[in-house]
Design an enzyme around this catalytic site. Sequence first.
Site, PDB file in Angstrom:
ATOM      1  N   LYS A  19     -42.347 -45.316 -45.043  1.00  0.00           N
ATOM      2  CA  LYS A  19     -41.196 -44.744 -44.575  1.00  0.00           C
ATOM      3  C   LYS A  19     -40.826 -43.526 -45.198  1.00  0.00           C
ATOM      4  CE  LYS A  19     -36.501 -46.322 -43.180  1.00  0.00           C
ATOM      5  NZ  LYS A  19     -35.746 -47.510 -43.155  1.00  0.00           N
TER       6      LYS A  19
ATOM      7  N   CYS B 239     -38.145 -45.976 -38.382  1.00  0.00           N
ATOM      8  CA  CYS B 239     -36.522 -46.138 -38.292  1.00  0.00           C
ATOM      9  C   CYS B 239     -35.731 -44.915 -38.454  1.00  0.00           C
ATOM     10  CB  CYS B 239     -36.017 -47.355 -39.247  1.00  0.00           C
ATOM     11  SG  CYS B 239     -34.391 -47.914 -38.862  1.00  0.00           S
TER      12      CYS B 239
ATOM     13  N   GLU C 238     -39.381 -52.790 -36.968  1.00  0.00           N
ATOM     14  CA  GLU C 238     -39.001 -52.438 -38.386  1.00  0.00           C
ATOM     15  C   GLU C 238     -38.956 -53.908 -39.114  1.00  0.00           C
ATOM     16  OE1 GLU C 238     -36.991 -49.655 -41.572  1.00  0.00           O
ATOM     17  OE2 GLU C 238     -35.872 -50.514 -39.740  1.00  0.00           O
TER      18      GLU C 238
END
Length: 384
Positions: free
Chosen positions: A196, A233, A119
Site C-alpha cells: 500500500k 484502499c 483489503e
Amino acid sequence: MSSSQFESLEKTLGTYVPEGELSEVRRILYGKELKSLELPQAAVDSASERDFELKGYVFEAAQEQLRAARVVRVGLIQNKIVLPTDAPVLDQITALHKRVADMVEVAAMCGVNIICFQEAWTMPFAFCTREREPWTEFAESAEEGYTTRFCQELAKKHNMVVVSPILERDEIHGGTLWNTAVVVSNSGKVLGKTRKNHIPRVGDFNESSYYMEGNTGHRVFQTQFGKIAVNICYGRHHPLNWFMYGLNGAEIIFNPSATVGALSEPMWSIEARNAAIANHCFTCAINRVGTEHFKNEFTSGDGKKAHRDFGHFYGSSYVAAPDGSRSPGLSRTQDGLLVTELDLNLNRQIADKWNFKMTGRFDMYAEEIAEAVQHEFQPNIIKE
C-alpha cells in the site's frame, strides 16, 4: 432507515424511478448499458444456498480486423467477517478462509480467470482501534504464510489468478508490518507482492500505528490473462497513484478497500471510475461489508463519544471501463460476488479515440513537479 439497512442505490432506482425514465437515469449514472452475463444455474443456486449475492455483466469492445478479442473474466468478492472480533485469531482466519473458498468455488463455476478479495480480508478492520494486540497476530508472511498457501491451493484447483490483500509480516526486516497484496499465478506460484503506497491520517485514525507507506512502487504483474496492478484502499484518493500503474502498463487495476459510509461513500462511485477513464484501463473497486464490533471503546477524532464500531462498511463493489461505463454495484449490506467479462481490446480502442495518454504532456508535468518538491519552490502566480 439507517445506513446499514439501505441495500443499494440500484434497488432504490428500480423501485421508485418510472420505467420510462429509468434507462436514461441509468445511462447518465452508469454510462452505456451493459449486457447481463449469463451465469450457470448451478452457480446461481450455490450462491443462494450459501447466502451471498451473485451478479454478472459484460463489457464489450468493437471487433477489430487485426486483433482477436482479448476476453477475461474477473471476480470481485466482498464479505463480512464470520466470527466475533474477540474470537481466537486462528479461528477467525480459518472461518474466513472457508467462507471465501465457498465463494471462489462459485466464481470458478462462472469461469472467472482472476479473482480479488477485499483489503486485509483475513481479519477484522481493527486498525481503527489503535490497539496492537491481538491484531498484529493476524500478520503473515506474504511468501509462505498460512493464507498464501491457502490461496496457492485455490489458484491451482481453479486455474485462477488470486489477488490476496493481507497484513504482511516481513521477517527479513525485523518483523516489519506492511499492508500488502499477494498475487498468486493460476499455476499456483507466488507471482509477487505489492504494498500500500498511501496511508490515511484522518482525524486520529492513523494506519501508520500498524504499517507505513509501501516500498514496492507501482508494480504491474503479467499474468496469463492480462497485466494487472493493485492500488490498495487509500491509494484511490491519489490520481498519480492510478496514473503510475497505468504508465507501467496495467490493463486492470484492482482497488481492494475497507471504507465506511460516513467517511467516503460520496467519493466511492467516482474515483475508480474516473481512474479508468483517465488511464485507459479497467478498474475494480472492492469494499468489505458489515459492521464490526470491538470489545474496547475508541474514538475517531470527530468530536463524538467513544464507540465500539468504526461504522458500516457499505460494500457496493463495482467494475469501471475506460469508456466511462461501469457495472451496477453489489449490495451495501450483503456478501457478494461480482463477475465481469472484459474485452481488454477496449483499452486501446478508447486510447485511440480520446488520446489522454498521447496528449498527456508528461514531460511538462515531470519538470514542474520536480520544481514543486524543492524547498525553494515558488508557485507560478502572476500578479498585477
